[in-house]
Design a protein around this motif. Structure first.
Motif, PDB file in Angstrom:
ATOM      1  N   SER A  74       0.860  -1.192   0.000  1.00 42.42           N
ATOM      2  CA  SER A  74       0.000   0.000   0.000  1.00 42.42           C
ATOM      3  C   SER A  74       0.887   1.230   0.000  1.00 42.42           C
ATOM      4  N   GLY A  91      -0.446   4.205   0.222  1.00 45.92           N
ATOM      5  CA  GLY A  91      -1.115   5.204   1.055  1.00 45.92           C
ATOM      6  C   GLY A  91      -1.921   6.202   0.229  1.00 45.92           C
ATOM      7  N   PHE A 137     -11.973  -1.988   4.026  1.00 43.42           N
ATOM      8  CA  PHE A 137     -11.653  -2.294   2.625  1.00 43.42           C
ATOM      9  C   PHE A 137     -11.276  -3.762   2.511  1.00 43.42           C
TER      10      PHE A 137
HETATM   11  C1  9Z3 Z   1      -7.266  -1.550   0.532  1.00 43.07           C
HETATM   12  O1  9Z3 Z   1      -7.861  -2.412  -0.054  1.00 43.07           O
HETATM   13  C2  9Z3 Z   1      -6.785  -0.261  -0.129  1.00 43.07           C
HETATM   14  O2  9Z3 Z   1      -7.752   0.220  -1.010  1.00 43.07           O
HETATM   15  C3  9Z3 Z   1      -5.428  -0.438  -0.887  1.00 43.07           C
HETATM   16  C4  9Z3 Z   1      -5.035   0.975  -1.348  1.00 43.07           C
HETATM   17  C5  9Z3 Z   1      -4.371  -0.997   0.068  1.00 43.07           C
HETATM   18  C6  9Z3 Z   1      -5.561  -1.342  -2.094  1.00 43.07           C
HETATM   19  P1  9Z3 Z   1      -2.928   2.345  -2.049  1.00 43.07           P
HETATM   20  O3  9Z3 Z   1      -2.602   2.675  -0.617  1.00 43.07           O
HETATM   21  O4  9Z3 Z   1      -3.810   0.985  -2.022  1.00 43.07           O
HETATM   22  O5  9Z3 Z   1      -3.780   3.414  -2.681  1.00 43.07           O
HETATM   23  O6  9Z3 Z   1      -1.703   1.993  -2.837  1.00 43.07           O
HETATM   24  N1  9Z3 Z   1      -6.990  -1.679   1.859  1.00 43.07           N
HETATM   25  C7  9Z3 Z   1      -7.391  -2.796   2.677  1.00 43.07           C
HETATM   26  C8  9Z3 Z   1      -6.442  -3.937   2.588  1.00 43.07           C
HETATM   27  C9  9Z3 Z   1      -6.609  -4.928   3.709  1.00 43.07           C
HETATM   28  O7  9Z3 Z   1      -5.612  -5.387   4.202  1.00 43.07           O
HETATM   29  N2  9Z3 Z   1      -7.814  -5.286   4.122  1.00 43.07           N
HETATM   30  C10 9Z3 Z   1      -8.009  -6.358   5.074  1.00 43.07           C
HETATM   31  C11 9Z3 Z   1      -8.345  -7.589   4.283  1.00 43.07           C
HETATM   32  O8  9Z3 Z   1      -8.469  -7.522   3.048  1.00 43.07           O
HETATM   33  C12 9Z3 Z   1      -9.131  -6.008   6.013  1.00 43.07           C
HETATM   34  S1  9Z3 Z   1      -8.727  -4.704   7.111  1.00 43.07           S
HETATM   35  O9  9Z3 Z   1      -8.478  -8.663   4.891  1.00 43.07           O
END
Ligand code: 9Z3
Length: 343
Positions: A88, A90, A256
């Protein structure tokens, strides 16, 4: 000042505790067990003080959003040379924060140290070095180049407004342990007069696995010997249920879900909703996350997509979907008010 808290230094004196019971690797430990067996970051009281001041300033006056952003790390050594990282940059968190601020929210930005920050992101990690935005004028004074003047003046105005009114609190983390402890602290410290006016917007990419303190190597793992490195990780406890049920009941919680396989995305979003009982999961695929997301609730799944024209015009998808998030937050607040009204 929040900026002076450093999260990427190992806690040399206290992190390692060989007296802790060794947890069986495949068991999902409960959240309370996790916090019993893992030490808090030593700087946490400083953050507590900053959060208290922030909450006193804004509680009851405006909505507060806690935005998490960036990836958490899992150190493999106590004196950390190697660690596992979650993807990520951010962008999602920093861009969304700007949108929340422009819509009257006060924002606590819980972010991976050195990842993108609201407003400064336009100049910090771009293909240009920040010096490329500057030039010397005829008097030898450093000024912003003419082509960047308009955009930078607009960004500066918004940044100054947020800063001067104390609307943005920057709280850093590096490791998954720091993230979990700080998230719990934020939820507990907010103690809102009206919990529904608090929004948790969890965009950080949080590790699913970690090395417990009872097993972590103290020093840099050596490559001599078998030549192989076998890493034995435990699952990180599912903290979201605690957030929803006990840390801050009544707040609106949006998480997310990141997947890379399109076939899995919707079912994983629904599974998260069922498990944790929160209000909204925003699903996204790594490959298309900048152009497309899907809002998943118990009732339906609503995609939000940029048109080709919007993509060509470099529209940021957060500027399209955050107004929809805010709308849902307003509906949520209204629904809580109605619940309180006598029949
Ligand atoms: C996301 O899905 C975000 O949208 C991204 C954003 C990490 C894809 P960037 O920072 O990307 O713009 O480069 N975040 C949640 C990811 C996550 O670990 N979620 C957990 C899961 O999927 C739940 S908290 O289990």
């Amino acid at each position: 000042m929040p900026g002076f808290i450093r999260t990427n230094e190992p806690d040399r004196a206290t992190a390692l505790d060989r007296h802790l019971p060794i947890q069986p690797p495949a068991d999902i430990i409960s959240e309370s067990e996790y916090f019993e067996h893992t030490k808090p970051p030593e700087y946490l009281p400083k953050i507590e003080q900053q959060v208290d001041e922030f909450v006193n300033r804004h509680n009851g006056k405006r909505r507060i959003a806690v935005v998490t952003s960036g990836g958490t790390t899992v150190p493999l050594e106590n004196n950390t040379v190697r660690f596992i990282d979650n993807f990520s940059a951010g962008t999602r968190g920093a861009t969304s924060t700007e949108q929340f601020l422009e819509n009257g929210y006060a924002v606590i930005f819980l972010h991976r140290e050195f990842s993108l920050l609201p407003y400064s992101r336009h100049y910090s990690h771009t293909t240009n070095c920040f010096l490329d935005f500057m030039e010397e004028d005829e008097n030898g004074k450093v000024v912003v180049r003419e082509t960047y003047q308009k955009n930078m003046a607009e960004t500066l105005k918004k940044y100054r407004h947020a800063k001067d009114k104390g609307l943005l609190l920057l709280v850093p983390f590096t490791t998954v342990n720091q993230y979990l402890y700080t998230l719990r602290l934020l939820a507990r410290e907010l103690k809102p007069a009206e919990p529904s006016k608090v929004l948790f917007y969890l965009a950080a990419a949080v590790s699913d696995f970690f090395v417990p303190s009872s097993r972590i190597a103290e020093h840099k793992i050596q490559s001599t010997g078998t030549g192989k490195l076998v890493i034995d990780l435990d699952p990180v406890p599912k903290f979201l249920r605690r957030l929803v049920e006990t840390w801050i009941p009544g707040a609106m919680i949006i998480s997310f879900k990141l997947e890379t396989d399109e076939k899995l995305l919707l079912s994983k979003c629904r599974q998260a909703l069922q498990r944790y009982g929160h209000q909204l999961v925003i699903g996204n695929l790594l490959q298309t996350r900048k152009h497309e997301v899907v809002f998943v609730t118990e009732k339906d799944a609503v995609p939000v997509r940029l048109s080709q024209d919007q993509i060509d015009d470099a529209v940021e998808i957060e500027s399209v979907f955050i107004p929809k998030v805010i709308h849902r937050h307003s509906d949520y607040i209204d629904s809580k008010v109605q619940e309180l009204q006598p029949l």
